[in-house]
Structure formats: C-alpha cells, structure tokens
Design an enzyme around this catalytic site. Sequence first.
Site, mmCIF file in Angstrom:
data_model
loop_
_atom_site.group_PDB
_atom_site.id
_atom_site.type_symbol
_atom_site.label_atom_id
_atom_site.label_comp_id
_atom_site.label_asym_id
_atom_site.label_seq_id
_atom_site.Cartn_x
_atom_site.Cartn_y
_atom_site.Cartn_z
ATOM 1 N N ASN A 35 0.879 -1.173 0.000
ATOM 2 C CA ASN A 35 0.000 0.000 0.000
ATOM 3 C C ASN A 35 0.917 1.224 0.000
ATOM 4 O O ASN A 35 1.450 1.610 1.035
ATOM 5 C CB ASN A 35 -0.882 -0.041 1.256
ATOM 6 C CG ASN A 35 -1.898 1.080 1.280
ATOM 7 O OD1 ASN A 35 -1.893 1.968 0.421
ATOM 8 N ND2 ASN A 35 -2.768 1.055 2.268
ATOM 9 N N ARG A 68 -2.469 -2.203 -3.598
ATOM 10 C CA ARG A 68 -3.740 -1.512 -3.348
ATOM 11 C C ARG A 68 -3.822 -0.268 -4.241
ATOM 12 O O ARG A 68 -2.932 0.579 -4.225
ATOM 13 C CB ARG A 68 -3.816 -1.086 -1.882
ATOM 14 C CG ARG A 68 -5.094 -0.349 -1.627
ATOM 15 C CD ARG A 68 -5.091 0.399 -0.341
ATOM 16 N NE ARG A 68 -6.339 1.135 -0.239
ATOM 17 C CZ ARG A 68 -6.523 2.200 0.503
ATOM 18 N NH1 ARG A 68 -5.546 2.676 1.227
ATOM 19 N NH2 ARG A 68 -7.682 2.797 0.524
ATOM 20 N N HIS A 106 -13.255 2.144 -0.334
ATOM 21 C CA HIS A 106 -13.204 1.139 0.756
ATOM 22 C C HIS A 106 -13.812 -0.199 0.333
ATOM 23 O O HIS A 106 -14.283 -0.962 1.188
ATOM 24 C CB HIS A 106 -13.990 1.616 2.002
ATOM 25 C CG HIS A 106 -13.496 2.882 2.610
ATOM 26 N ND1 HIS A 106 -14.346 3.871 3.044
ATOM 27 C CD2 HIS A 106 -12.252 3.319 2.888
ATOM 28 C CE1 HIS A 106 -13.648 4.880 3.555
ATOM 29 N NE2 HIS A 106 -12.373 4.554 3.463
ATOM 30 N N ARG A 129 -13.287 15.822 5.930
ATOM 31 C CA ARG A 129 -14.021 15.975 4.655
ATOM 32 C C ARG A 129 -15.474 16.343 4.908
ATOM 33 O O ARG A 129 -16.104 15.784 5.814
ATOM 34 C CB ARG A 129 -13.966 14.670 3.858
ATOM 35 C CG ARG A 129 -12.612 14.407 3.240
ATOM 36 C CD ARG A 129 -12.553 13.041 2.589
ATOM 37 N NE ARG A 129 -11.536 12.226 3.206
ATOM 38 C CZ ARG A 129 -11.378 10.926 2.997
ATOM 39 N NH1 ARG A 129 -12.182 10.280 2.186
ATOM 40 N NH2 ARG A 129 -10.415 10.268 3.602
ATOM 41 N N GLU A 163 -8.343 -5.311 5.178
ATOM 42 C CA GLU A 163 -8.218 -5.014 3.747
ATOM 43 C C GLU A 163 -7.023 -5.736 3.122
ATOM 44 O O GLU A 163 -7.081 -6.181 1.977
ATOM 45 C CB GLU A 163 -8.122 -3.498 3.548
ATOM 46 C CG GLU A 163 -9.441 -2.822 3.919
ATOM 47 C CD GLU A 163 -9.354 -1.309 4.026
ATOM 48 O OE1 GLU A 163 -9.728 -0.648 3.064
ATOM 49 O OE2 GLU A 163 -8.932 -0.801 5.070
#
Length: 397
Positions: free
Chosen positions: A7, A90, A180, A241, A385
């Site tokens: 990642n 990823r 996600h 956000r 993940e």
Amino acid sequence: MKILVINAGSSSLKYQLIDMETEKVLAKGGCERIGIDGSFLKAKGNGQEKVYEQPMPNHKVAIELVINALRDDVIGVIKSMDEIGAVGHRIVASGEYFKKTTLVTPEVQKTLEEKTFELAPLHNPAAATGLRACMEVMPKTPMALVFDTSFHATMPEKAYLYGIDYNDYKAYGVRKYGAHGTSHKFVSAEAAKYLGKKPEQLKIVTCHLGNGSSISAVDGGVCVDTSMGFTPLAGVMMGTRSGDIDASAVEFLARKKNLSHADAVTYLNKKCGVAGISGVSSDFRDLDDGAKKGNARCKLALDMFNYQTKKFVGAYAAAMGGLDCIVFTAGIGENSPNVREGVCEGLEFLGVKLDVKENAVRKDGIHEISAKDSKVKVLIIPTNEELVIARETAALL
Ligand code: AMP
C-alpha cells in the site's frame, strides 16, 4: 504461497507478507518519509520489531529495504525473494478502466498511469510509483492491482449515475465509483459466515467508519449502492471531509473565500468535516472528550455524524427492500460505542434493537451487539483489507 501486499503513498509504503495456506501475517511494516530527510522503516517479523533508519530517496530503495527486512537474520521470515509468489498492490481508483483485480502487463500499467491519475491525484500516482519500484526490484514476480472500487462495480446504473447530461457521463466518466470496497467486501462476507447464511440470502448495510467513512448496501452478496462518489469526498461528513454538499454552495463559498475551484475542493477535503464543525479535532476520541466536558460543537459534530450515517442505513434498507444486518467496522465503527448507539437509535421501526450493555463491551473478533430479539443483527467486524488484497491476488494466479 506467500503474497506481499503493498500500500504505497506518496512518501510512505506499508506492507504485509501473508502466508495464503494459513492466512497468517508473517511480517509487516512501513517505510515513512520516503524522499524526505529522516526516512525510516519499522518492520515486524518473528514476533520482534526492528527500526531501520536509512536514507530512502525513492520507493525503489524503500522496496529494497523491505525485501532486506523480510530476509533479515532476526526478524526475517523468508530466505529468498523467490518465496514471494506475487505482489498485490492496493489501488484507490480504477475509473471504468478496471472492474476487477488485474494482473499487471505493460498495457495495464500504461492505462493505470495514463488514465487513472486524475481520478485520485494523491493516491494513484503514489501506488504506480510503488508498482514500478517493485517491478524493478522483483522483475520475475507477478504483480496484481487490487482496486478499492472493484466491489462497487456491481452497482446498477440508476445507483451510480449523477443527474448530469448523460453525454458528459459518457465523455468524462463522471459517476459514483465508491471507495473502501475491499473492506465492505470483507466484512459483508464475514457477516454472512458468522450468521451461518449464504451471502445471497442477506441484505446488509456495512458502515466503514474511520478517518474516511463510507456506507454500502450489500444485497445478496453484491454491492448495490455506496455513499462515496466520484471521489472519497462524498457521503457522510468525515474527519476533515465535508461529505455531501450542494455544488452551488461550493461555488458560493469559493467566491466568498476567494478560492480557485481546486482550492475549494482542497478546503472541502482538508478543513471541513467534524474537524471543521467542532473546531477541535478530526479524531473522534477528542470529540468524545470534548462533548463529555460540555463542548457544544464537539457534541454537534458527533450528532451530525451519527444522524447522517443513520440516514444512509435507512436509505439503503429502502433501496434493498429490507435489512437483515448492520455491520460496523474501521477505527470509529470498531471502537466507538457512542457512535454505534447514536446510529442505531431510532431505527427500531426497521427492527434494529441494540443491546446497549453489550455495545459498551470491548471484544476481539466478531462481536454481536444486537439484542437477542432484534430482527436485524448488529455486528462489529474488524476489517482486514490486506487479507482481501492477498486473497484476490492469490485467486488471480
Ligand atoms: P481508521 O481510518 O479506520 O484508521 O480510523 C481512524 C479513526 O478512528 C481515528 O481518527 C479516530 O477518530 C477513530 N478512533 C480510533 N479509536 C477510537 C476510539 N477508541 N473511540 C472513538 N474513535 C476512535
């Protein structure tokens, strides 16, 4: 087979080496400050940790260092690089160019680099740099791209389209892609396993609530809608956000604050969300502390977050025509009893009944927090993940 999961960020690179026979993590760690003074690798293996403080001018040097750590005398878990069967990378955004996990070929790499960067300007170029570095250091090892967006590729057109000129969607690919996906995929499948049902039998709402938050409707094992949009700015309000906002308000704010379009979007990504509302922090632990001490704006930020998340749960129950299970996962979903309670409160009409005492207990693994007589099961499921990326990569081979 052992799979290396990578990642890569612009100045960081996280990794895990996973043994696919046992699905155990053999080693993991991360390089930080790549290309910046003071770079270091923190690596774990054989139950021990080692910190390598070494200059890492670029991602290639970082990958070389990771391989060295994997072969280290003390924390090493492999003898040779050849033991790594494949590398899974990823990738945050795929656009409509990739719908599923893809083996890297020169053509694939070209599409990744030429078409997808503008969809995730912070993430995809960094991931492509990590990929190039791995290909240089491990030229014979197969590489796979695993996209955060793939799980959402099953959304129907009516769910992923915005109400814009259809020709503009076709010309520019402006639509909802979600994010996600690997997490939503993992926890929805785990929920079905835990409930002893086939995924096809279940209508699940998965709430991945972390620094970035997204909610998905998973009907019969496939994603039918999700709260994030063209980019991960959409949906519920997050750490920094804004979440969903009227586009006209953005233009208005940009004018008032004398911001360019790009700066206005940066403002919405970095200066808003619960951090903007509370004026205190993007971290929900700080908001909990603030609210307990009587800070009204911390309480407001939490109330807004819970309210918005609840609305998505209700909307997705309506979209699926029913609800069997709500899953909470990621940093906030797994750790904040207050958020879980706030989200579930008022959903009794859908058959959701939380066991408030159980919700306050911390447990490892899958944790059922709905009351025994709740029609809808409510579960906390720790996400993984990296394991999904490793599984997808292994399956591809
Ligand atoms: P993630 O992006 O999944 O790593 O989630 C990170 C976020 O989880 C942090 O920013 C915190 O807001 C939140 N978090 C972590 N631990 C707790 C906790 N014990 N209570 C509330 N929020 C938490």
